[in-house]
Motif scaffolding. Structure first.
Motif, PDB file in Angstrom:
ATOM      1  N   ILE A  96      61.012  81.055 -13.739  1.00 20.94           N
ATOM      2  CA  ILE A  96      60.757  79.629 -13.506  1.00 20.94           C
ATOM      3  C   ILE A  96      61.325  79.173 -12.165  1.00 20.94           C
ATOM      4  O   ILE A  96      60.661  78.449 -11.409  1.00 20.94           O
ATOM      5  CB  ILE A  96      61.337  78.788 -14.664  1.00 20.94           C
ATOM      6  CG1 ILE A  96      60.590  79.100 -15.967  1.00 20.94           C
ATOM      7  CG2 ILE A  96      61.257  77.306 -14.337  1.00 20.94           C
ATOM      8  CD1 ILE A  96      61.283  78.588 -17.212  1.00 20.94           C
ATOM      9  N   THR A  97      62.557  79.599 -11.842  1.00 15.93           N
ATOM     10  CA  THR A  97      63.163  79.177 -10.581  1.00 15.93           C
ATOM     11  C   THR A  97      62.357  79.695  -9.395  1.00 15.93           C
ATOM     12  O   THR A  97      62.173  78.989  -8.394  1.00 15.93           O
ATOM     13  CB  THR A  97      64.622  79.652 -10.486  1.00 15.93           C
ATOM     14  OG1 THR A  97      65.334  79.247 -11.656  1.00 15.93           O
ATOM     15  CG2 THR A  97      65.311  79.061  -9.265  1.00 15.93           C
ATOM     16  N   ALA A  99      59.153  80.268  -9.432  1.00 11.72           N
ATOM     17  CA  ALA A  99      57.940  79.454  -9.397  1.00 11.72           C
ATOM     18  C   ALA A  99      58.227  78.079  -8.805  1.00 11.72           C
ATOM     19  O   ALA A  99      57.412  77.531  -8.040  1.00 11.72           O
ATOM     20  CB  ALA A  99      57.366  79.305 -10.806  1.00 11.72           C
ATOM     21  N   GLN A 100      59.373  77.494  -9.133  1.00  7.82           N
ATOM     22  CA  GLN A 100      59.744  76.200  -8.556  1.00  7.82           C
ATOM     23  C   GLN A 100      59.838  76.291  -7.033  1.00  7.82           C
ATOM     24  O   GLN A 100      59.383  75.407  -6.315  1.00  7.82           O
ATOM     25  CB  GLN A 100      61.075  75.733  -9.140  1.00  7.82           C
ATOM     26  CG  GLN A 100      60.997  75.296 -10.602  1.00  7.82           C
ATOM     27  CD  GLN A 100      62.377  75.066 -11.203  1.00  7.82           C
ATOM     28  OE1 GLN A 100      63.348  75.741 -10.846  1.00  7.82           O
ATOM     29  NE2 GLN A 100      62.468  74.136 -12.138  1.00  7.82           N
ATOM     30  N   SER A 101      60.420  77.390  -6.548  1.00 10.41           N
ATOM     31  CA  SER A 101      60.552  77.593  -5.113  1.00 10.41           C
ATOM     32  C   SER A 101      59.184  77.701  -4.444  1.00 10.41           C
ATOM     33  O   SER A 101      58.927  77.073  -3.404  1.00 10.41           O
ATOM     34  CB  SER A 101      61.374  78.854  -4.840  1.00 10.41           C
ATOM     35  OG  SER A 101      61.395  79.174  -3.471  1.00 10.41           O
ATOM     36  N   LYS A 103      56.243  76.642  -5.529  1.00  7.51           N
ATOM     37  CA  LYS A 103      55.483  75.389  -5.608  1.00  7.51           C
ATOM     38  C   LYS A 103      56.048  74.340  -4.663  1.00  7.51           C
ATOM     39  O   LYS A 103      55.298  73.563  -4.060  1.00  7.51           O
ATOM     40  CB  LYS A 103      55.471  74.877  -7.050  1.00  7.51           C
ATOM     41  CG  LYS A 103      54.597  75.708  -7.981  1.00  7.51           C
ATOM     42  CD  LYS A 103      54.468  75.066  -9.351  1.00  7.51           C
ATOM     43  CE  LYS A 103      53.514  75.865 -10.239  1.00  7.51           C
ATOM     44  NZ  LYS A 103      53.326  75.226 -11.572  1.00  7.51           N
ATOM     45  N   ALA A 292      65.461  74.150 -15.965  1.00  7.20           N
ATOM     46  CA  ALA A 292      64.555  75.249 -16.311  1.00  7.20           C
ATOM     47  C   ALA A 292      64.988  75.843 -17.635  1.00  7.20           C
ATOM     48  O   ALA A 292      66.186  75.916 -17.947  1.00  7.20           O
ATOM     49  CB  ALA A 292      64.556  76.316 -15.222  1.00  7.20           C
ATOM     50  N   ASN A 324      60.922  72.401 -15.982  1.00  9.70           N
ATOM     51  CA  ASN A 324      60.464  73.667 -15.394  1.00  9.70           C
ATOM     52  C   ASN A 324      59.676  73.428 -14.104  1.00  9.70           C
ATOM     53  O   ASN A 324      60.065  72.617 -13.272  1.00  9.70           O
ATOM     54  CB  ASN A 324      59.655  74.448 -16.429  1.00  9.70           C
ATOM     55  CG  ASN A 324      60.505  74.861 -17.627  1.00  9.70           C
ATOM     56  OD1 ASN A 324      61.675  75.185 -17.462  1.00  9.70           O
ATOM     57  ND2 ASN A 324      59.927  74.848 -18.807  1.00  9.70           N
ATOM     58  N   ASP A 325      58.551  74.143 -13.952  1.00  4.26           N
ATOM     59  CA  ASP A 325      57.720  73.973 -12.759  1.00  4.26           C
ATOM     60  C   ASP A 325      56.468  73.152 -13.066  1.00  4.26           C
ATOM     61  O   ASP A 325      55.440  73.294 -12.398  1.00  4.26           O
ATOM     62  CB  ASP A 325      57.323  75.334 -12.168  1.00  4.26           C
ATOM     63  CG  ASP A 325      56.510  76.175 -13.143  1.00  4.26           C
ATOM     64  OD1 ASP A 325      56.654  75.983 -14.378  1.00  4.26           O
ATOM     65  OD2 ASP A 325      55.731  77.040 -12.691  1.00  4.26           O
ATOM     66  N   MET A 330      58.165  69.262 -10.767  1.00  4.48           N
ATOM     67  CA  MET A 330      58.091  69.543  -9.339  1.00  4.48           C
ATOM     68  C   MET A 330      58.091  68.251  -8.524  1.00  4.48           C
ATOM     69  O   MET A 330      58.608  68.216  -7.399  1.00  4.48           O
ATOM     70  CB  MET A 330      56.848  70.363  -9.017  1.00  4.48           C
ATOM     71  CG  MET A 330      56.878  71.795  -9.570  1.00  4.48           C
ATOM     72  SD  MET A 330      58.416  72.689  -9.187  1.00  4.48           S
ATOM     73  CE  MET A 330      58.513  72.525  -7.413  1.00  4.48           C
TER      74      MET A 330
END
Length: 345
Positions: A96-97, A99-101, A103, A292, A324-325, A330
């Motif tokens: 998840i982290t 994916a956050q980065s 996005k 997350a 999460n993302d 986001m």
């Protein structure tokens, strides 16, 4: 006599490019592997941090190395296996982290001199690796974003500790900013409320109440001045106002206590037991202290506490996912980042 070139024949001067800005998202951490060895390495780093366990004296070292690191890794490895992302062979927190980065990088791509990366305070990718990677991409300014809505010395402060340790070894240091906690930011509260409403709409039952469960902390840490408890209360109060719920319909609890010391109360597991015994049959749990999903949300709440609730008479239990993302999650991270980057963009 020196020849003078006509102005029109001079070489064009290249336009100076703005210095690059690095943005590093940081979350708590995770084992590299879901086995006893991987968990042992992670726990040793985590529990050896004096921000996490403040008394790092001889007795603690004996307990840590002689008991905890000999027994706990096997148990925790089994818990990690229940939630492990087998496709990528990593924990959900890492998935998840990351994916956050990615996005976030896409959402602020209009600022082409901003580089985004991510790191874990404990485990990999390390904060050192993240900072070095951003500097290798030409970043001379660095914004660190700890993904903790509420500040505590054991989370936000230890991220800063590690960042400062890394920078202490670098001669040409980047200019540093660290984003503040966002426990009562209207965008964050609104995103939580929207996420809760959307998830509740998908359930086959209507919860009688919602429990907001935050990670626990020894009471002594708060007594010494840590603002964490107050910020958890502020988040919950803001969420109550946003959802139109009172203290009987949105409860505040603390999970994940460790050892024999008194931790912040009320305890989540004891609350689950009490609610079920008092006749509550349907509940939902939200975890507003986590950006997350991780072991504490996916296993401890969604599995362990669900079992406690049902074992004592409860019938329906729902664990509401972290932001999460998601689009809402986001949007919060993007707003925080752009706010703290003002003057650098």
């Amino acid at each position: 006599m020196t020849a003078v070139l006509p102005i029109e024949s001079a070489e064009p001067v290249a336009e100076a490019k703005p210095p690059r800005v690095g943005l590093l998202l940081v979350n708590l951490g995770t084992p590299d592997t879901a086995d006893a060895r991987g968990v042992r390495v992670y726990l040793k780093e985590f529990l050896s941090d004096p921000r996490v366990i403040e008394d790092q004296g001889l007795l603690w070292k004996l307990v840590l190395n002689g008991i905890i690191l000999r027994t706990r890794p096997r148990t925790k490895a089994r818990d990690y296996l229940k939630i492990w992302n087998t496709e990528k062979n990593e924990s959900p927190l890492k998935t998840i982290t990351h994916a956050q980065s990615e996005k976030l990088a896409r959402s602020i791509a209009i600022h082409d001199h901003v580089e985004v990366d991510w790191a874990m305070r404990y485990g990999n990718p390390s904060i050192r690796a993240g900072i070095e990677a951003l500097m290798a991409r030409g970043c001379d300014r660095l914004l660190v974003v700890p993904l903790y809505p509420q500040y505590s010395a054991a989370t936000s402060a230890t991220v800063c500790d590690e960042v400062f340790r890394v920078l202490a070894t670098i001669r040409a240091q980047p200019t540093l900013r660290v984003s503040p906690p966002y426990y009562d930011d209207p965008a964050y509260i609104d995103a939580l409320a929207v996420s809760i409403d959307a998830h509740l709409a998908t359930l086959p039952f209507k919860p009688e109440l919602i429990v907001a469960s935050f990670h626990g902390m020894p009471k002594a840490y708060v007594d010494k001045g840590d603002p964490y408890q107050g910020q958890c209360i502020a988040t919950t109060d803001a969420l109550r106002r946003r959802l139109g719920l009172d203290e009987t319909k949105l409860l505040l609890t603390f999970q994940s206590r460790f050892g024999n010391a008194e931790w912040l109360q009320p305890y989540t597991d004891k609350t689950m037991e009490r609610l079920a015994k008092d006749g509550v049959r349907r509940i939902a749990v939200v975890m507003p202290g986590f950006a997350a999903d991780c072991l504490e949300t996916l296993e401890e709440i969604a599995r362990e506490n669900a079992e406690i609730f049902k074992h004592n008479g409860g019938e329906a239990f729902a664990a509401i996912p972290c932001l999460n993302d998601s689009d809402a999650g986001m949007a919060v991270i993007r707003k925080l980042a752009l706010r703290e980057l003002q003057g650098w963009l």
